[in-house]
Design a protein around this motif. Structure first.
Motif, PDB file in Angstrom:
ATOM      1  N   THR A 101       0.855  -1.184   0.000  1.00  0.00           N
ATOM      2  CA  THR A 101       0.000   0.000   0.000  1.00  0.00           C
ATOM      3  C   THR A 101       0.894   1.239   0.000  1.00  0.00           C
ATOM      4  O   THR A 101       2.039   1.199   0.445  1.00  0.00           O
ATOM      5  N   TYR A 102       0.324   2.335  -0.489  1.00  0.00           N
ATOM      6  CA  TYR A 102       1.108   3.554  -0.704  1.00  0.00           C
ATOM      7  C   TYR A 102       0.356   4.763  -0.148  1.00  0.00           C
ATOM      8  O   TYR A 102      -0.873   4.793  -0.213  1.00  0.00           O
ATOM      9  N   ALA A 265      -0.593  14.232  -8.856  1.00  0.00           N
ATOM     10  CA  ALA A 265      -0.287  14.477  -7.451  1.00  0.00           C
ATOM     11  C   ALA A 265      -0.007  13.157  -6.733  1.00  0.00           C
ATOM     12  O   ALA A 265      -0.277  12.077  -7.267  1.00  0.00           O
ATOM     13  N   THR A 266       0.519  13.239  -5.537  1.00  0.00           N
ATOM     14  CA  THR A 266       0.793  12.043  -4.736  1.00  0.00           C
ATOM     15  C   THR A 266      -0.511  11.497  -4.164  1.00  0.00           C
ATOM     16  O   THR A 266      -1.273  12.235  -3.526  1.00  0.00           O
ATOM     17  N   VAL A 267      -0.765  10.208  -4.391  1.00  0.00           N
ATOM     18  CA  VAL A 267      -1.982   9.579  -3.874  1.00  0.00           C
ATOM     19  C   VAL A 267      -1.884   9.521  -2.349  1.00  0.00           C
ATOM     20  O   VAL A 267      -0.896   9.008  -1.802  1.00  0.00           O
ATOM     21  N   PRO A 268      -2.891  10.026  -1.624  1.00  0.00           N
ATOM     22  CA  PRO A 268      -2.836   9.976  -0.156  1.00  0.00           C
ATOM     23  C   PRO A 268      -3.097   8.570   0.371  1.00  0.00           C
ATOM     24  O   PRO A 268      -3.619   7.710  -0.353  1.00  0.00           O
ATOM     25  N   ALA A 273     -10.322   9.509  -1.924  1.00  0.00           N
ATOM     26  CA  ALA A 273     -11.465   9.832  -1.068  1.00  0.00           C
ATOM     27  C   ALA A 273     -11.096   9.738   0.407  1.00  0.00           C
ATOM     28  O   ALA A 273     -11.455  10.607   1.209  1.00  0.00           O
ATOM     29  N   GLU A 274     -10.357   8.673   0.774  1.00  0.00           N
ATOM     30  CA  GLU A 274      -9.933   8.514   2.167  1.00  0.00           C
ATOM     31  C   GLU A 274      -9.017   9.651   2.597  1.00  0.00           C
ATOM     32  O   GLU A 274      -8.965  10.009   3.771  1.00  0.00           O
ATOM     33  N   GLY A 275      -8.291  10.206   1.648  1.00  0.00           N
ATOM     34  CA  GLY A 275      -7.385  11.312   1.947  1.00  0.00           C
ATOM     35  C   GLY A 275      -8.060  12.667   1.955  1.00  0.00           C
ATOM     36  O   GLY A 275      -7.387  13.696   2.067  1.00  0.00           O
ATOM     37  N   TYR A 347      -5.392  13.780 -10.739  1.00  0.00           N
ATOM     38  CA  TYR A 347      -5.555  12.480 -10.080  1.00  0.00           C
ATOM     39  C   TYR A 347      -4.594  11.469 -10.717  1.00  0.00           C
ATOM     40  O   TYR A 347      -3.886  11.773 -11.669  1.00  0.00           O
ATOM     41  N   GLY A 348      -4.611  10.260 -10.195  1.00  0.00           N
ATOM     42  CA  GLY A 348      -3.840   9.157 -10.739  1.00  0.00           C
ATOM     43  C   GLY A 348      -4.326   7.869 -10.114  1.00  0.00           C
ATOM     44  O   GLY A 348      -5.160   7.883  -9.198  1.00  0.00           O
ATOM     45  N   PRO A 349      -3.836   6.722 -10.573  1.00  0.00           N
ATOM     46  CA  PRO A 349      -4.310   5.431 -10.051  1.00  0.00           C
ATOM     47  C   PRO A 349      -3.864   5.201  -8.614  1.00  0.00           C
ATOM     48  O   PRO A 349      -2.811   5.672  -8.189  1.00  0.00           O
ATOM     49  N   GLU A 350      -4.682   4.438  -7.885  1.00  0.00           N
ATOM     50  CA  GLU A 350      -4.410   4.164  -6.468  1.00  0.00           C
ATOM     51  C   GLU A 350      -3.713   2.821  -6.232  1.00  0.00           C
ATOM     52  O   GLU A 350      -3.135   2.607  -5.176  1.00  0.00           O
ATOM     53  N   PHE A 351      -3.837   1.884  -7.174  1.00  0.00           N
ATOM     54  CA  PHE A 351      -3.295   0.534  -7.019  1.00  0.00           C
ATOM     55  C   PHE A 351      -3.780  -0.102  -5.699  1.00  0.00           C
ATOM     56  O   PHE A 351      -2.992  -0.616  -4.914  1.00  0.00           O
TER      57      PHE A 351
END
Length: 358
Positions: A101-102, A265-268, A273-275, A347-351
């Motif tokens: 997870t990231y 941007a950096t995925v939170p 949504a959680e971020g 946005y970008g992918p969350e994996f």
């Protein structure tokens, strides 16, 4: 024996701390499970960087170098799975407790203090990639010294050498990937020599050798190992030998221009949504499509190395590859969608690994 059921454990650090005399079959299976997840962990950040490059700049230079590294890492993961199954183990890949997870550390505590995140290609991202791949003794730019991936694979090699009788050749998958570079085929590992060659490919494609930054198993002649390729991109110059006595290398070669990119941007943590980032219906649809395909890819991979039937294994591997090629479309759609607030980022992918398939 350390608990390797969680992706944020210090399992690799603990495994490395155990005396060599205790590197038995159980140790080797646990180490190889960690190796599988370690190789998987590199793919999402590298893919985000690759996909963020705009279409017009997808050619020689940064794009082609990053593209080659991604395929190397896919091959490394396949070889790690074959190493685990040849000694009777079963890879755990589609497991919510293990899937990286990231943002977060690399699996097993390798490179402690390094937080790996999902973001578009930038100098900061390239520095992060470099730290993932850092050798124990680089020929240039010795970054922070911690337990390296190469040192971990050396310990695995020594364990195989002390117990070659563990190699049975069970559930071996094969895939011709020579079009992506020398040494990139996923091959059956049925002897100690096979395992030694596979580990040499994994280590030296990533780190080069103690004497040279070159990748001994390149796609193109003169291709540097991953660490040095990322440092070249970071500095914007080719790494060249500037002295023979003593041997010395420096970033004084041909210029390497940075490609134009989507400013992902950096995925939170936990996802957008959680971020706390507002997510429209369209963005939610793209995120859902991506995460479902990524999760399906991991399930196909796990099934491929767990089945006893070679024909079924080949079908599962083909299924995984099919899902892989379907990831870029929703990823690019997300990277073309601006975040709210006028930051100019996207946005970008969350994996994210999501629940069981219906």
């Amino acid at each position: 024996m350390p608990d390797v059921r969680r992706n944020r454990s210090d399992a690799i650090v603990e495994l490395m701390a155990m005396p060599a005399a205790e590197h038995d079959e159980t140790w080797l299976k646990e180490a190889l499970q960690q190796a599988v997840m370690l190789e998987l962990a590199t793919l999402p950040p590298y893919l985000c960087g690759l996909w963020s490059i705009r279409e017009a700049d997808r050619g020689p230079g940064v794009f082609e170098a990053l593209h080659a590294i991604v395929f190397d890492e896919m091959s490394h993961m396949g070889l790690a799975c074959n190493m685990l199954t040849t000694i009777g183990g079963m890879p755990r890949i589609a497991d919510a407790d293990l899937v990286p997870t990231y943002p977060g550390p690399l699996p097993g505590g390798v490179q402690p203090g390094l937080s790996v995140s999902l973001t578009g290609l930038s100098k900061q991202a390239l520095d992060m990639y470099s730290r993932i791949e850092r050798p124990d003794d680089p020929v240039v730019e010795d970054l922070d010294a911690h337990t390296s991936i190469g040192a971990f694979y050396t310990a695995i090699l020594e364990a195989f050498r002390s117990r070659p009788e563990l190699i049975k050749g069970t559930r071996q998958l094969e895939r011709n990937m020579s079009s992506h570079g020398e040494g990139n085929d996923i091959v059956a590992l049925t002897s100690l020599g096979d395992v030694e060659t596979a580990l040499k490919v994994i280590k030296e494609q990533g780190e080069g050798t103690a004497a040279s930054p070159d990748n001994p198993f390149p796609g193109d002649t003169g291709e540097p190992a991953h660490f040095y390729a990322f440092r070249e991109m970071f500095h914007g110059r080719r790494l060249i030998r500037v002295s023979d006595d003593p041997p010395r290398f420096d970033f004084q070669g041909e210029e390497i221009p940075m490609p134009r990119t989507f400013p992902m941007a950096t995925v939170p943590a936990g996802g957008w949504a959680e971020g706390g980032v507002p997510v429209s219906d369209d963005v939610r649809e793209h995120l859902g499509a991506f995460n479902r395909r990524y999760s399906s890819l991991l399930r196909f991979l796990e099934r491929a190395w767990r089945t006893e039937q070679p024909s079924t294994a080949a079908q599962m591997l083909n299924g995984a590859i099919g899902q892989m090629f379907q990831l870029e479309e929703p990823a690019r759609a997300l990277m073309e969608t601006p975040l709210p607030g006028g930051s100019g980022q996207t946005y970008g992918p969350e994996f994210r690994f999501v629940g069981d398939e219906p």
